[in-house]
Design an enzyme around this catalytic site. Sequence first.
Site, short mmCIF file in Angstrom:
data_model
loop_
_atom_site.label_atom_id
_atom_site.label_comp_id
_atom_site.label_asym_id
_atom_site.label_seq_id
_atom_site.Cartn_x
_atom_site.Cartn_y
_atom_site.Cartn_z
N LYS A 11 0.64 -1.24 -0.01
CA LYS A 11 -0.03 -0.06 0.04
C LYS A 11 1.01 1.15 0.01
O LYS A 11 2.18 1.21 0.35
CB LYS A 11 -0.95 -0.10 1.39
CG LYS A 11 -1.99 -1.19 1.22
CD LYS A 11 -3.00 -0.99 2.29
CE LYS A 11 -4.31 -2.14 2.19
NZ LYS A 11 -5.08 -2.01 3.32
N TYR A 51 -12.43 -2.02 -3.90
CA TYR A 51 -12.80 -2.14 -2.63
C TYR A 51 -14.36 -1.97 -2.73
O TYR A 51 -15.00 -1.63 -1.60
CB TYR A 51 -12.39 -1.09 -1.89
CG TYR A 51 -10.89 -1.54 -1.22
CD1 TYR A 51 -10.74 -2.47 -0.42
CD2 TYR A 51 -9.80 -0.65 -1.27
CE1 TYR A 51 -9.59 -2.98 0.06
CE2 TYR A 51 -8.46 -1.20 -0.93
CZ TYR A 51 -8.34 -2.15 -0.06
OH TYR A 51 -7.26 -2.63 0.11
N ARG A 104 2.29 -6.16 9.54
CA ARG A 104 1.44 -5.06 9.97
C ARG A 104 1.78 -4.63 11.41
O ARG A 104 1.99 -3.56 11.50
CB ARG A 104 -0.20 -5.30 9.91
CG ARG A 104 -0.74 -5.23 8.44
CD ARG A 104 -1.97 -5.95 8.31
NE ARG A 104 -2.75 -5.43 7.04
CZ ARG A 104 -3.84 -6.00 6.87
NH1 ARG A 104 -4.32 -7.04 7.11
NH2 ARG A 104 -4.33 -5.32 5.55
N ASN A 114 -2.23 0.50 6.70
CA ASN A 114 -1.79 -0.83 7.26
C ASN A 114 -0.88 -1.69 6.25
O ASN A 114 -0.84 -2.79 6.31
CB ASN A 114 -2.94 -1.66 7.75
CG ASN A 114 -3.85 -2.02 6.89
OD1 ASN A 114 -3.79 -1.68 5.54
ND2 ASN A 114 -5.07 -2.67 7.16
N HIS A 117 -2.06 -5.35 1.55
CA HIS A 117 -3.56 -5.92 1.07
C HIS A 117 -3.13 -7.50 0.92
O HIS A 117 -2.12 -7.64 0.06
CB HIS A 117 -4.25 -5.41 0.05
CG HIS A 117 -5.51 -5.94 -0.40
ND1 HIS A 117 -6.65 -5.97 0.06
CD2 HIS A 117 -5.48 -7.04 -1.50
CE1 HIS A 117 -7.37 -6.99 -0.44
NE2 HIS A 117 -6.91 -7.53 -1.47
N GLU A 128 -9.49 -10.58 -7.74
CA GLU A 128 -8.77 -9.33 -7.58
C GLU A 128 -7.53 -9.67 -8.48
O GLU A 128 -7.00 -8.40 -9.12
CB GLU A 128 -7.96 -9.55 -5.94
CG GLU A 128 -9.07 -8.83 -5.18
CD GLU A 128 -8.82 -9.27 -3.71
OE1 GLU A 128 -9.73 -8.89 -2.84
OE2 GLU A 128 -7.54 -9.64 -3.70
P1 GDP Z 1 -8.08 -6.60 5.31
O1 GDP Z 1 -8.60 -7.97 4.62
O2 GDP Z 1 -7.48 -7.38 6.52
O3 GDP Z 1 -7.37 -5.40 4.47
O4 GDP Z 1 -9.34 -5.87 5.97
P2 GDP Z 1 -10.86 -5.52 5.16
O5 GDP Z 1 -10.98 -6.31 4.25
O6 GDP Z 1 -11.79 -5.67 6.50
O7 GDP Z 1 -10.69 -3.83 5.08
C1 GDP Z 1 -10.09 -3.41 4.03
C2 GDP Z 1 -9.14 -2.18 4.36
O8 GDP Z 1 -10.09 -1.09 4.91
C3 GDP Z 1 -8.37 -2.42 5.53
O9 GDP Z 1 -7.00 -3.04 5.22
C4 GDP Z 1 -7.95 -1.19 6.18
O10 GDP Z 1 -7.10 -0.36 5.33
C5 GDP Z 1 -9.31 -0.34 5.93
N1 GDP Z 1 -10.13 -0.55 7.11
C6 GDP Z 1 -10.90 -1.71 7.59
N2 GDP Z 1 -11.44 -1.57 8.75
C7 GDP Z 1 -11.33 -0.27 9.02
C8 GDP Z 1 -11.75 0.70 10.04
O11 GDP Z 1 -12.51 0.19 10.91
N3 GDP Z 1 -11.39 1.96 9.96
C9 GDP Z 1 -10.59 2.54 9.23
N4 GDP Z 1 -10.44 3.72 8.97
N5 GDP Z 1 -10.06 1.77 8.06
C10 GDP Z 1 -10.45 0.36 8.06
MG MG Z 2 -10.16 -7.72 2.96
#
Ligand code: GDP
Ligand code: MG
Length: 143
Positions: A11, A51, A104, A114, A117, A128
Amino acid sequence: MALERTFSIVKPDAVAKNLIGAIYQRFEAAGLRIVASKMLHLSKEQAEGFYAEHKERPFFGALVAFMTSGPVMVQVLEGEDAVRKNREIMGATNPKDALAGTLRADYADSIDENAVHGSDAAESAAREIAYFFTDAEVCSRTR
Ligand code: GDP
Ligand code: MG
């Protein structure tokens, strides 16, 4: 266990911190092979499409703004159990919850920024990978 592919992004925060090589080293050390890779600066439309599953979430606007804030590396990783293995290398979404030694835990500053991805299942990996790469751009490495 069959050879599997997963999709990964370094990222914008991690690219800005000059961590591409350090992150690729973690993939390779875990036995994952990089079979496709390129640098991109995502457009708003590309980030929103990628996304789309999160578009109703409160953080969607912030996520798209972050993902378009600078260049990213996108890559396809191949190996045994690649989807699960990559998620293990990455650690939890929130770096506060990520196990020591994960990407992370070591490189992410916050849940929004973070570092990486990674696809969460074989089906999302296929979708993807196809979002960013043609079949011809993915070079299977069996030798
Ligand atoms: P991942 O699969 O571990 O990347 O997590 P998710 O698919 O749930 O979310 C996608 C991305 O959205 C995450 O990697 C974060 O960059 C962002 N994100 C997820 N949850 C939150 C949240 O509660 N707050 C914020 N600001 N960003 C979030
Ligand atoms: Mg995810």
